[in-house]
Design a protein around this motif. Sequence first.
Motif: not given
Length: 66
Positions: A4-8, A51-58
């Motif tokens: 995870k790059l970002f805090n959800d 959460a959206d950023l983590n999903e996008f870069f997953k």
Amino acid sequence: MSVKLFNDEELYTVAEVSEKLKITKEVVYFYVKQKRLPAVRVGNMYRLRGADLNEFFKYTKEPAAV
């Protein structure tokens, strides 16, 4: 295993996202305008959910070892 790059729970500015990912703000705006990356307008600025950023870069590759 995905990292995870970002805090959800947090909201990030375009500048914070571009700095953390080492890409230009224009690239982040491009993804937002193409509706590939969800964002919310607050005043005249965009905010992006962690959460959206983590999903996008997953599905991106793991960063190369330096």
